[in-house]
Structures are given as structure tokens and as C-alpha cells.
Enzyme design. Structure first.
Site, PDB file in Angstrom:
ATOM      1  N   GLU A 132     156.651  55.403  76.813  1.00 23.32           N
ATOM      2  CA  GLU A 132     156.236  54.123  76.262  1.00 23.32           C
ATOM      3  C   GLU A 132     155.623  54.382  75.173  1.00 23.32           C
ATOM      4  O   GLU A 132     155.788  53.510  73.885  1.00 23.32           O
ATOM      5  CB  GLU A 132     155.450  53.375  77.459  1.00 23.32           C
ATOM      6  CG  GLU A 132     154.760  51.750  76.678  1.00 23.32           C
ATOM      7  CD  GLU A 132     156.249  50.984  76.489  1.00 23.32           C
ATOM      8  OE1 GLU A 132     157.209  51.205  77.009  1.00 23.32           O
ATOM      9  OE2 GLU A 132     155.832  49.762  75.587  1.00 23.32           O
ATOM     10  N   TRP A 186     172.176  37.473  64.670  1.00 23.21           N
ATOM     11  CA  TRP A 186     171.909  39.099  64.721  1.00 23.21           C
ATOM     12  C   TRP A 186     173.141  39.722  64.828  1.00 23.21           C
ATOM     13  O   TRP A 186     173.938  39.390  65.901  1.00 23.21           O
ATOM     14  CB  TRP A 186     171.049  39.174  66.107  1.00 23.21           C
ATOM     15  CG  TRP A 186     170.580  40.864  65.971  1.00 23.21           C
ATOM     16  CD1 TRP A 186     169.547  41.374  65.376  1.00 23.21           C
ATOM     17  CD2 TRP A 186     171.137  41.858  66.841  1.00 23.21           C
ATOM     18  NE1 TRP A 186     169.435  42.552  65.916  1.00 23.21           N
ATOM     19  CE2 TRP A 186     170.289  42.902  66.642  1.00 23.21           C
ATOM     20  CE3 TRP A 186     172.339  41.825  67.682  1.00 23.21           C
ATOM     21  CZ2 TRP A 186     170.706  44.220  67.336  1.00 23.21           C
ATOM     22  CZ3 TRP A 186     172.662  43.051  68.533  1.00 23.21           C
ATOM     23  CH2 TRP A 186     171.751  44.083  68.157  1.00 23.21           C
ATOM     24  N   ASN A 208     175.351  31.636  69.975  1.00 20.29           N
ATOM     25  CA  ASN A 208     174.603  32.962  70.558  1.00 20.29           C
ATOM     26  C   ASN A 208     175.446  33.401  71.412  1.00 20.29           C
ATOM     27  O   ASN A 208     176.076  32.778  72.422  1.00 20.29           O
ATOM     28  CB  ASN A 208     173.439  32.430  71.329  1.00 20.29           C
ATOM     29  CG  ASN A 208     172.272  32.363  70.196  1.00 20.29           C
ATOM     30  OD1 ASN A 208     172.561  32.096  69.077  1.00 20.29           O
ATOM     31  ND2 ASN A 208     171.063  31.707  70.817  1.00 20.29           N
ATOM     32  N   GLY A 209     175.567  34.668  71.616  1.00 21.00           N
ATOM     33  CA  GLY A 209     176.612  35.136  72.572  1.00 21.00           C
ATOM     34  C   GLY A 209     177.912  36.022  71.987  1.00 21.00           C
ATOM     35  O   GLY A 209     177.854  36.104  70.803  1.00 21.00           O
ATOM     36  N   LYS A 217     164.337  40.613  69.913  1.00 22.37           N
ATOM     37  CA  LYS A 217     163.125  40.552  71.024  1.00 22.37           C
ATOM     38  C   LYS A 217     163.958  40.328  72.320  1.00 22.37           C
ATOM     39  O   LYS A 217     163.517  40.963  73.337  1.00 22.37           O
ATOM     40  CB  LYS A 217     162.469  39.328  70.539  1.00 22.37           C
ATOM     41  CG  LYS A 217     161.276  38.903  71.692  1.00 22.37           C
ATOM     42  CD  LYS A 217     160.319  40.130  71.570  1.00 22.37           C
ATOM     43  CE  LYS A 217     159.320  39.945  72.635  1.00 22.37           C
ATOM     44  NZ  LYS A 217     158.379  41.402  72.808  1.00 22.37           N
ATOM     45  N   HIS A 272     160.409  73.610  79.056  1.00 26.86           N
ATOM     46  CA  HIS A 272     161.986  74.000  79.052  1.00 26.86           C
ATOM     47  C   HIS A 272     162.612  73.541  77.920  1.00 26.86           C
ATOM     48  O   HIS A 272     164.043  73.019  78.153  1.00 26.86           O
ATOM     49  CB  HIS A 272     162.380  73.313  80.444  1.00 26.86           C
ATOM     50  CG  HIS A 272     161.642  73.491  81.523  1.00 26.86           C
ATOM     51  ND1 HIS A 272     161.737  74.886  82.172  1.00 26.86           N
ATOM     52  CD2 HIS A 272     160.429  73.108  82.260  1.00 26.86           C
ATOM     53  CE1 HIS A 272     160.946  74.998  83.222  1.00 26.86           C
ATOM     54  NE2 HIS A 272     160.337  74.020  83.142  1.00 26.86           N
TER      55      HIS A 272
HETATM   56  C1  F6R Z   1     160.312  47.739  73.322  1.00 25.20           C
HETATM   57  C2  F6R Z   1     160.992  46.427  74.027  1.00 25.20           C
HETATM   58  C3  F6R Z   1     162.409  46.398  74.600  1.00 25.20           C
HETATM   59  C4  F6R Z   1     162.312  45.670  75.635  1.00 25.20           C
HETATM   60  C5  F6R Z   1     163.912  45.842  76.311  1.00 25.20           C
HETATM   61  C6  F6R Z   1     163.962  44.936  77.566  1.00 25.20           C
HETATM   62  O1  F6R Z   1     159.225  47.235  72.856  1.00 25.20           O
HETATM   63  O2  F6R Z   1     160.683  45.290  73.680  1.00 25.20           O
HETATM   64  O3  F6R Z   1     162.597  47.918  74.913  1.00 25.20           O
HETATM   65  O4  F6R Z   1     161.607  46.025  76.744  1.00 25.20           O
HETATM   66  O5  F6R Z   1     164.773  45.203  75.296  1.00 25.20           O
HETATM   67  O6  F6R Z   1     163.712  43.601  77.330  1.00 25.20           O
HETATM   68  P1  F6R Z   1     163.263  42.736  78.544  1.00 25.20           P
HETATM   69  O7  F6R Z   1     162.032  43.100  79.062  1.00 25.20           O
HETATM   70  O8  F6R Z   1     162.830  41.398  77.887  1.00 25.20           O
HETATM   71  O9  F6R Z   1     164.275  42.521  79.510  1.00 25.20           O
END
Ligand code: F6R
Length: 612
Positions: A485, A74, A100-101, A607, A508
Site C-alpha cells: 500500500e 475520462w 458514463n460507461g 476515483k 529472491h
Molecule cells: C488507490 C486507489 C485505487 C482503488 C481501486 C478500487 O489509492 O484508490 O487503487 O482502491 O480503484 O476502488 P474501490 O475501493 O472504490 O473499489
């Protein structure tokens, strides 16, 4: 975000690594590659695009090897391209590395290497690091392992790295700081990956590598050392996960499967903790922190994205139940504004992956200031779970769809348990209300199952509004974070611009957007704000906005006003968000699918966001 996979052992390594990379596709990536030792020669194949494109590109090549490393990248340093894809190689072509990183001081290292005559073919920090290791190796006349150890002492940043070395064809070297690394231990073989999903079908015995540890792997040997070259004892754990949990199981998408799993996953998050019949609530991970929690001056919740929304719901819950002030902070902002954190403050970090860099950094900084940190995490053994002083796992199982769904409702259930437990310990709740809420929570999985029956109806509503350019989501009280959400889910999955607002705040500013083309989703279940929300709906209707309302069964008033309604079972307002979010997840899902988009892997998203 980036994924790594590696294999060393008696099997053909390439198919294991390719399959593993496919298992990690959910993390989000834009290029991919593998390195293997074929006939003693180091071969690297890499490509911009998906793993399937890499496979096509490699077809027909001799890929025989018992050792291989693979990567899904990524992009951070440099655009997604073949040359920036990993593995990256050392200048002499003998070492290949996936990473990674982020190496934060790579510019300085690159400058030094350029002055020594190194030439680079990519824009990546990874290529700089592998050149740096090779430089140390040749100038010190030492092994790759030793060179790596020396190099890591200079490196600033977060990493998991894997190295194959043409001169050591039976050895794989791995190192970790700040990014996750799991080693699967088989018979005469080892598997390495960013998470357990590529490993689970081969072995359930795993070792989670800690920060500043280096693993030296042969087919039948695992040596773990710290950065000072001292041998560490690997702690082998049993994975509590089944292969079925990471497969689609007949659903078109992981996201839909995960939405439909929620009656079970919410039940799992409550299991062994909530016993409504006995009026009991047990949270083992908080036991030794309960005194501090009930006497806390302040609770600060740090999180990102969907988990941050769960934190907002928890703010309403905990303030009401426990009368303790709660602040909900974007982890990324909290860290860098030098927050006031002191004695008596408790931090709760909420995270599905347990690897989110912003949340980790926020926790570290609060820890340095002496705060106690509790974690609400889904992934067992994750970095956030390990950095926490205590906490509660959400037990929603692996979440593969990039958009968080079942992890969110499990977070809400667990945060509600935490609020109730503190309130019980503090005596800030009556016995009657406590029992009522235990009963309500216990009933949530069944009510979520009823809400899921609205799938076809929600799909029809999705078809009606899928071409809208913008959406507004409104709610008040406990339903305000659910409006946020719902808007986030729609943005992520359908790429439609959507905003969430407290319903009253709409006057507002955002009301200027309202016309006959704007769908406005109201989360309008029966609660103490209901009458006010009805007025807000009228304000939208008066301006010809299209109203889609999530309402409680039996509600005749909003049914008569809204253009479309989605009816969910009645519940106490404190647990209502766990139910009212379900149709919003389905709405986003169906709009995304109807627009022909890849809902499991939306563009640009990862993710698990392991960079700040
Ligand atoms: C939205 C989503 C992201 C995560 C965020 C935090 O659907 O998945 O907004 O919620 O990147 O990720 P976590 O929960 O893994 O710290």
C-alpha cells in the site's frame, strides 16, 4: 472516472451544473462540456481540459436556461479532445446526451447507422448511441422517451445517460444500468449527478436510480419507469452527509484532510459496533449470515487496488482468528478465469466507491455460481452495496482525494471486526484474546492521532528522498500488505516507481536493485517477525541501500541501523497495520507536494473506476 450533472427547475441551470462538475472533478477526467436550452435552442459547449478552461471558453455567452446537462469525461473511446468531449448530439442537432460507461456493441450499431447515412464527428460510443436513438425516433415516429427505451433493449454495456431534447424543453430524461445515478429532489427542481456531492448543498432528499430504470423529469415532477414502461415508485432517502465533508476545511489538499480525519473516521467505523467495556461486538449487516460465515469452507475476498491490499490484511486476520482459509483475488482476474466457487464459499467484496466495475462483475459471476456475497463498502447505496446479500459499511465519509487513505484504514478496522465476530461465533478465539483485541481496536483512533503528529518529521524525510528514481517497500506478515500500500500511494501521488515486497522475498530478486541511491522503506513494527526483519535491514545496509523504517516506540535496535526512522505507538500486530500505514500515506503526500504535483487528482487516475 466520468461524472454527470444535470439540473431542471426554477434556478439558472448553468451555474448549478458548472459548480456540480467542479464537485465531481475528484473523480478524474480529461475533458468537459455542458448542453442547455437557451431561448428554446439547444446549445452545446465542450472543451478538452479542466472545468475552469470550459468556463473561460464560455465567458460572455448567453447561458440563460432552466435546464442543463454537464459532463466530465475520462477518455475511453477516442483521445481526450474537444470533439470527443460530451455532450454528443444527434445528427439533426435536436438531442444532446452525456454518458458514463461503455456501450460494448457500439461498433455494430455504428455500422448499421453508417449504412443508413449517419455521419459522425467523434470517435465516441456516446455519439453512436444518441444517433441510434434519433434514428429509432424518426423511423418509428415516436417520442424520445420511447426511442430511448427501444434503443436500450439493443444496447450491451454499462451506462448512465442524460438527454435534453430541443422539442421538449421542459423535460430531462435519464437512464441507468451499471453506473451510478442519484436524483436530488427539491421544491420545483431536480438535480441529477453521479454521486451526491453536487446535490448536497441544495437538498438532502435523494432517489438512487436502479439498473434498467428510466427517469423522466420536469421541474416539479419525477416519473420513474422500468425498461418495460411500467411506472416504479421512487424511494426517497435522506442523505446522511454534510457539505463540510466534501470541502477542504482549511487543508491544502483533500488528501491531507482525509489523512488527518482518520482518528475520527476509524472511530466512526467502530461506533455502535464495538463496545470493549462490555466485551461486545455487534454487526447487524452480518447477523443473518453468521451461521454460514462460521461454517464457511473458504472466504474469497475480491477487490482492486488499495481495497485489495485491505483484503490481504484481512486474509492474515481471518485465517489467524477464524482458521478459515481465505483467498484474496484481484476482481479483474477472478471473473475471467472461470473460478471454482461452490457451496460453502463466501465472497467478501471490498470497495470504497462501491462502483468499481471489475469488482461488480466479479460479484455478479460469483452470485451466478450460487455464492453468498457480503460487501464492505464506503458509499451507502452504491451498486456493490446493493448487489451484496449483506455486509458492513465502513462509514469513513466521502473520500475526495483520488488516492484512498481514510477509506483504507476504515476497511481494515471493519475487516478486523468481521474476523473477530466470526471467531467469536465459531469459538476459534479465547475469551481473553477476544477481549484484548477489542481493547486494542478501541485504542486505535488515539494511536493514529499520535502517528499523525509525525507529519513534520515525515515531511523532512520526504524532502531528503524526493528525487529518488525508485523506492522499495518491505514488510512481513501483517505489514507486508502495508508495504504494498505504501508503494502504491507513492506511485500514484509522486509518479516515482515504487515496489512493495515481502521483506524476505527481496533476496529472491529485488535485492539486485539495491545501491546507495535506492531508498528502502521498511514497515518494521514489533511483531513475531521482528528479528527476521532486522536481518533483512542488515542485508540492505550491507549493500549501501538507504533505510527508512517505520518502527515501534522504544525500538533501539532498528533506530541504530536505519538512516531515518518514524516511530509509531506500540500495538498488537493484528491492528498494527491501521497505524503503520499512516506515515506511509504522509510520506507519499509530502513527496508529491514537494514535486509540485496535483496530489488530489494524479494524472490518468480516476476515483471510481466504472469501466472494466
Ligand atoms: C488507490 C486507489 C485505487 C482503488 C481501486 C478500487 O489509492 O484508490 O487503487 O482502491 O480503484 O476502488 P474501490 O475501493 O472504490 O473499489
Amino acid at each position: 472516472m466520468c461524472g454527470i450533472v444535470a439540473y431542471i427547475g426554477h434556478r439558472e441551470a448553468y451555474p448549478v451544473v458548472i459548480k456540480g462538475l467542479k464537485r465531481l472533478e475528484y473523480r478524474g477526467y480529461d475533458s468537459t462540456g455542458v448542453a442547455l436550452l437557451n431561448g428554446g435552442n439547444l446549445k452545446v459547449y465542450k472543451k478538452k481540459g479542466k472545468v475552469a478552461e470550459l468556463e473561460d471558453y464560455i465567458t460572455g455567452k448567453d447561458l440563460k436556461s432552466h435546464i442543463a446537462i454537464g459532463h466530465t469525461r475520462w477518455a475511453t473511446h477516442g483521445e481526450p479532445s474537444d470533439r470527443n468531449a460530451h455532450p454528443q448530439m444527434s445528427g439533426d442537432g435536436k438531442l444532446a446526451m452525456v454518458h458514463n460507461g461503455i456501450i460494448e456493441n457500439y461498433t455494430q450499431l455504428k455500422k448499421e447507422l453508417l449504412s443508413k447515412g449517419h455521419q459522425f464527428t467523434s470517435d465516441t460510443d456516446t455519439e453512436v448511441l444518441i444517433h441510434f436513438i434519433q434514428e429509432i425516433k424518426s423511423s418509428n415516429q415516436c417520442s424520445t422517451e420511447e426511442a430511448l427505451r427501444i434503443a436500450l433493449k439493443r444496447v450491451v454495456g454499462a451506462y448512465v445517460i442524460l438527454i435534453v431534447d430541443e422539442d421538449n424543453p421542459d423535460t430531462l430524461i435519464a437512464a441507468r444500468k451499471g453506473s451510478p445515478l442519484v436524483i436530488g429532489v427539491g421544491k420545483g427542481e431536480h438535480f441529477l449527478a453521479s454521486d451526491a456531492s453536487p446535490i448536497i448543498e441544495y437538498t438532502k432528499e435523494v432517489v438512487y436510480v436502479n439498473d434498467y430504470e428510466i427517469a423522466i423529469l420536469k421541474a416539479d415532477e419525477l416519473i420513474l419507469k422500468n425498461i418495460s414502461n411500467e411506472i416504479q415508485t421512487p424511494y426517497i432517502q435522506k442523505l446522511d452527509m454534510e457539505l463540510a465533508a466534501i470541502e477542504k476545511g482549511g487543508y491544502d489538499h483533500f488528501m491531507l484532510k482525509e489523512v488527518f480525519e482518520q482518528p475520527q473516521t476509524i472511530f466512526d467505523s467502530l461506533r455502535g459496533r464495538l463496545d470493549a467495556k462490555a466485551g461486545k461486538l455487534t454487526l447487524g449487516g452480518l447477523r443473518e449470515h453468521m451461521d454460514m460465515l462460521k461454517d464457511a469452507n473458504r472466504i474469497i475476498i475480491v477487490a482492486c487496488g488499495t481495497s485489495w491490499h485491505a483484503g490481504l490484511v484481512a486474509e492474515y486476520m481471518i485465517e489467524e482468528l477464524c482458521r478459515i482459509p481465505v483467498e484474496v483475488e484481484y476482481a479483474s482476474e477472478f471473473r475471467y478465469r472461470n473460478p471454482v466457487v461452490g457451496k460453502g464459499d463466501v465472497i467478501i467484496a471490498v470497495s470504497q466507491s462501491g462502483e468499481t466495475a471489475d469488482t461488480l462483475v466479479a460479484m455478479e459471476s460469483a452470485k451466478e455460481k450460487g455464492a453468498i456475497i457480503l460487501g464492505v463498502c464506503n458509499v451507502v447505496g452504491s451498486s456493490i452495496a446493493r448487489l451484496s446479500n449483506g455486509g458492513v459499511y465502513t462509514h469513513a465519509g466521502p473520500e475526495i482525494g483520488v488516492a484512498s487513505t481514510k477509506a483504507f484504514t476504515a476497511q481494515l478496522a471493519v475487516l478486523c471486526l468481521i474476523g473477530l465476530k466470526i471467531a467469536e461465533a465459531k469459538g476459534s478465539i479465547t475469551g481473553q484474546r477476544f477481549q484484548h483485541l477489542l481493547d486494542e481496536l478501541e485504542g486505535v483512533p488515539d494511536k493514529v492521532a499520535i502517528a499523525l503528529k509525525l507529519n513534520d518529521q515525515t515531511k523532512a524525510i520526504a524532502a531528503k528522498y524526493k528525487d529518488a528514481r525508485d523506492f522499495l517497500y518491505l514488510g512481513r506478515g501483517y505489514n507486508f500488505p502495508i508495504a504494498l500500500e505504501g508503494a502504491l500511494k507513492l506511485k500514484e501521488i509522486s509518479y516515482i516507481h515504487a515496489e512493495g515486497y515481502p521483506a524476505a522475498e527481496m533476496k529472491h530478486g529485488p535485492i539486485a536493485l539495491v545501491d546507495e541511491n535506492l531508498p528502502v522503506v521498511f514497515v518494521a513494527t514489533k511483531d513475531r517477525y521482528y528479528d527476521k526483519v532486522v536481518s533483512n535491514i542488515q542485508e540492505i545496509k550491507a549493500r549501501k541501500g538507504k533505510v527508512i523504517a517505520v518502527i515501534t516506540e522504544g525500538d533501539q535496535i532498528i533506530s541504530g541501523m536505519a538512516d531515518d526512522v518514524i516511530i509509531v505507538p506500540e500495538s498488537d500486530e493484528l491492528v498494527a497495520p491501521i497505524i503503520s500505514v499512516i506515515p506511509l500515506q504522509l510520506l507519499a503526500y509530502h513527496i508529491g507536494v514537494l514535486k509540485g504535483l496535483d496530489v488530489d487528482k494524479p494524472r490518468n487516475l480516476a476515483k471510481s473506476v466504472t469501466v472494466e
